[in-house]
Design a protein around this motif. Structure first.
Motif, PDB file in Angstrom:
ATOM      1  N   LYS A   1       3.633  19.290 102.337  1.00 40.06           N
ATOM      2  CA  LYS A   1       5.037  19.662 102.923  1.00 40.06           C
ATOM      3  C   LYS A   1       5.819  20.581 102.171  1.00 40.06           C
ATOM      4  CE  LYS A   1       9.038  17.999 105.641  1.00 40.06           C
ATOM      5  NZ  LYS A   1       9.972  18.958 105.271  1.00 40.06           N
ATOM      6  N   VAL A   2       6.171  20.185 100.974  1.00 36.41           N
ATOM      7  CA  VAL A   2       7.036  20.896  99.902  1.00 36.41           C
ATOM      8  C   VAL A   2       6.186  22.021  99.545  1.00 36.41           C
ATOM      9  CG1 VAL A   2       7.862  20.741  97.541  1.00 36.41           C
ATOM     10  CG2 VAL A   2       8.056  18.918  99.056  1.00 36.41           C
ATOM     11  N   GLN A   3       4.949  22.414  99.574  1.00 32.04           N
ATOM     12  CA  GLN A   3       4.375  23.687  99.357  1.00 32.04           C
ATOM     13  C   GLN A   3       4.470  24.456 100.630  1.00 32.04           C
ATOM     14  OE1 GLN A   3       0.549  22.684  96.986  1.00 32.04           O
ATOM     15  NE2 GLN A   3      -0.362  24.297  98.545  1.00 32.04           N
ATOM     16  N   ASP A   4       4.309  24.064 101.722  1.00 39.30           N
ATOM     17  CA  ASP A   4       4.659  24.743 103.030  1.00 39.30           C
ATOM     18  C   ASP A   4       5.808  25.363 102.805  1.00 39.30           C
ATOM     19  OD1 ASP A   4       2.137  23.954 104.059  1.00 39.30           O
ATOM     20  OD2 ASP A   4       3.008  22.752 105.552  1.00 39.30           O
ATOM     21  N   GLU A   5       7.039  24.882 102.541  1.00 41.22           N
ATOM     22  CA  GLU A   5       8.533  25.192 102.506  1.00 41.22           C
ATOM     23  C   GLU A   5       8.512  26.451 101.551  1.00 41.22           C
ATOM     24  OE1 GLU A   5       9.716  23.907 104.961  1.00 41.22           O
ATOM     25  OE2 GLU A   5       9.685  21.614 105.147  1.00 41.22           O
ATOM     26  N   ALA A   6       7.777  26.132 100.313  1.00 41.46           N
ATOM     27  CA  ALA A   6       7.780  27.388  99.158  1.00 41.46           C
ATOM     28  C   ALA A   6       7.139  28.613  99.945  1.00 41.46           C
ATOM     29  CB  ALA A   6       7.129  26.959  98.127  1.00 41.46           C
ATOM     30  N   GLY A   7       6.155  28.502 100.803  1.00 42.44           N
ATOM     31  CA  GLY A   7       5.296  29.431 101.424  1.00 42.44           C
ATOM     32  C   GLY A   7       6.263  30.251 102.396  1.00 42.44           C
ATOM     33  N   HIS A   8       7.191  29.274 103.184  1.00 38.24           N
ATOM     34  CA  HIS A   8       7.801  29.816 104.166  1.00 38.24           C
ATOM     35  C   HIS A   8       9.104  30.543 103.276  1.00 38.24           C
ATOM     36  CE1 HIS A   8       7.345  26.130 106.757  1.00 38.24           C
ATOM     37  NE2 HIS A   8       6.160  26.756 106.601  1.00 38.24           N
ATOM     38  N   GLY A   9       9.501  30.432 102.472  1.00 34.48           N
ATOM     39  CA  GLY A   9      10.632  31.058 101.504  1.00 34.48           C
ATOM     40  C   GLY A   9      10.030  32.406 101.203  1.00 34.48           C
ATOM     41  N   LEU A  10       8.540  32.231 100.630  1.00 34.82           N
ATOM     42  CA  LEU A  10       8.082  33.510 100.271  1.00 34.82           C
ATOM     43  C   LEU A  10       7.819  34.532 101.243  1.00 34.82           C
ATOM     44  CD1 LEU A  10       5.752  32.324  97.379  1.00 34.82           C
ATOM     45  CD2 LEU A  10       8.045  32.842  97.144  1.00 34.82           C
ATOM     46  N   TYR A  11       7.246  33.899 102.678  1.00 39.69           N
ATOM     47  CA  TYR A  11       7.248  35.142 103.676  1.00 39.69           C
ATOM     48  C   TYR A  11       8.414  35.696 104.070  1.00 39.69           C
ATOM     49  CZ  TYR A  11       3.562  31.745 105.589  1.00 39.69           C
ATOM     50  OH  TYR A  11       2.363  30.857 105.636  1.00 39.69           O
ATOM     51  N   LEU A  12       9.524  34.811 104.088  1.00 37.81           N
ATOM     52  CA  LEU A  12      10.681  35.175 104.420  1.00 37.81           C
ATOM     53  C   LEU A  12      11.500  36.288 103.616  1.00 37.81           C
ATOM     54  CD1 LEU A  12      12.177  31.926 106.120  1.00 37.81           C
ATOM     55  CD2 LEU A  12      11.501  34.034 107.329  1.00 37.81           C
ATOM     56  N   TYR A  13      11.186  36.139 102.156  1.00 36.09           N
ATOM     57  CA  TYR A  13      12.107  37.070 101.100  1.00 36.09           C
ATOM     58  C   TYR A  13      11.076  38.323 101.445  1.00 36.09           C
ATOM     59  CZ  TYR A  13      14.283  33.588  98.592  1.00 36.09           C
ATOM     60  OH  TYR A  13      15.293  32.711  98.026  1.00 36.09           O
TER      61      TYR A  13
END
Ligand code: FAQ
Length: 343
Positions: free
Chosen positions: A99-111
């Motif tokens: 889950k925490v890894q997914d949140e990092a991924g979301h941040g990166l797509y959004l940047y």
């Protein structure tokens, strides 16, 4: 005297000092044509893509919202990551890491989505690290025990999905497309949180009390997450006009309350609001007053964990300097090698 306002340049210091409103510049014929093509696309519910013309204010609004959203995903890793080493079983640890890894991924797509608007990632991160950019209020509260981790999944991710599903229809293409994947993953996050709580609610009296206590502490903060009431939301009208926001802060909050009440019943917890009741006439639940003073204090840097969260992000950035330097040095070396080979 009215003629004075017409002679004041747009946004000048003189104008600001005497409290005059800036006079918008007249659009050139070409800009007017571009503006009306843009408006027509928005009115037809079409998408705007990165290389297309867009008003500067639309671009600025998107950079603000998408970068704040990205920062929220990145800062949002912190309260849960605290629990990876203390998760009660290997299974829960593996789920939480994912889950925490997914949140990092979301941040990166959004940047990446925000970068298509011409703002660099360094600029956005500088805004976060210097405290100029906002991120979601919800991540400035502590996760005190394991039940909090379940409640973050159930309620925080639940609120995030409610807000984010309409963003899949946002008028800006890269943001809308990023949100499709983000929402699928958030849906898994919400279910894992709810399932973890269901298990605790079948446990001892102490475990049940932990869940209830966590719900009591998080409920109101989750309602505030949707942002100020519509009447006090300066960005909503324009955001809705541009098809960035599809549903207003208050309407999303109401949908969240209505969806969550039956889930709380199945779980066997009480939502901490004596005014929460079904309103037959409205076909929706009534609910009590949100503490907006507390919300604004948190948004403005004075919540219980703001300093800790920002400190952790700045430290991670500083500690990672050598990785960025090494990556740049490696890229440079490869470029020189390629140039040599091509010569
Ligand atoms: N916290 O005029 P509005 C997640 C600010 S992701 C802090 O209504 P707008 C995943 C707002 O920025 C959660 N500030 O503004 C996850 C504005 O200030 P500004 C984040 C807030 O933009 C789960 C001012 O108040 N989601 O949870 C907040 O039209 C678990 C006036 O407000 C998104 O960012 C707040 N709660 O509407 C990760 C979704 N609310 O910028 C890890 C995308 C408002 O003018 C673990 N964003 N403000 O200085 C949006 O939908 C919108 O930007 C809103 C605000 C709805 C947040």
């Amino acid at each position: 005297m009215y003629t004075q306002s017409f002679s004041v340049p747009d946004g000048s210091e003189d104008a600001k000092s005497v409290g005059l409103k800036a006079v918008p510049k007249a659009l050139s014929a070409q800009d007017a044509a571009l503006q009306s093509a843009f408006d027509a696309r928005i009115d037809a519910d079409g998408r705007i893509e990165p290389r297309e013309w867009m008003p500067e204010a639309y671009r600025k609004t998107l950079v603000r919202q998408i970068s704040q959203h990205a920062h929220s995903e990145i800062v949002g890793m912190l309260p849960e990551a605290n629990w990876i080493s203390r998760a009660p079983s290997l299974k829960r640890k593996a789920i939480l890491i994912a889950k925490v890894q997914d949140e990092a991924g979301h941040g990166l797509y959004l940047y990446s989505a925000a970068e298509t608007l011409g703002t660099s990632r360094d600029q956005m991160l500088d805004g976060l690290h210097t405290g100029k950019a906002k991120y979601s209020s919800i991540f400035n509260y502590p996760t005190l025990n394991w039940a909090d981790v379940g409640v973050v999944g159930w309620l925080v991710d639940g609120a995030a999905i409610m807000n984010q599903v309409p963003l899949c229809r946002c008028s800006y293409g890269p943001y809308a497309r990023a949100m499709v994947r983000v929402c699928k993953e958030e849906s898994f996050h919400q279910r894992q949180g709810y399932e973890a709580l269901l298990v605790m609610m079948q446990g001892t009296a102490e475990q049940k009390a932990m869940v209830q206590d966590a719900v009591n502490r998080w409920w109101w903060k989750c309602l505030a997450m949707f942002g100020p009431p519509d009447a006090d939301s300066p960005n909503s009208a324009q955001g809705m006009r541009w098809g960035i926001k599809r549903i207003s802060n208050d309407d999303l909050r109401q949908k969240f309350v209505d969806a969550t009440v039956p889930q709380a019943k199945v779980l066997g917890v009480t939502l901490p609001d004596p005014d929460l009741k079904w309103n037959e006439a409205r076909g929706q639940h009534d609910y009590g007053q949100i503490d907006w003073d507390e919300f604004w204090a948190t948004v403005n840097g004075n919540g219980p964990c703001n300093k800790e969260r920002l400190g952790a992000r700045v430290k991670a950035w500083n500690d990672g300097a050598w990785v960025r330097e090494a990556a740049l040095a490696h890229a440079k070396k490869q470029q020189v090698r390629q140039l040599k080979e091509a010569a």
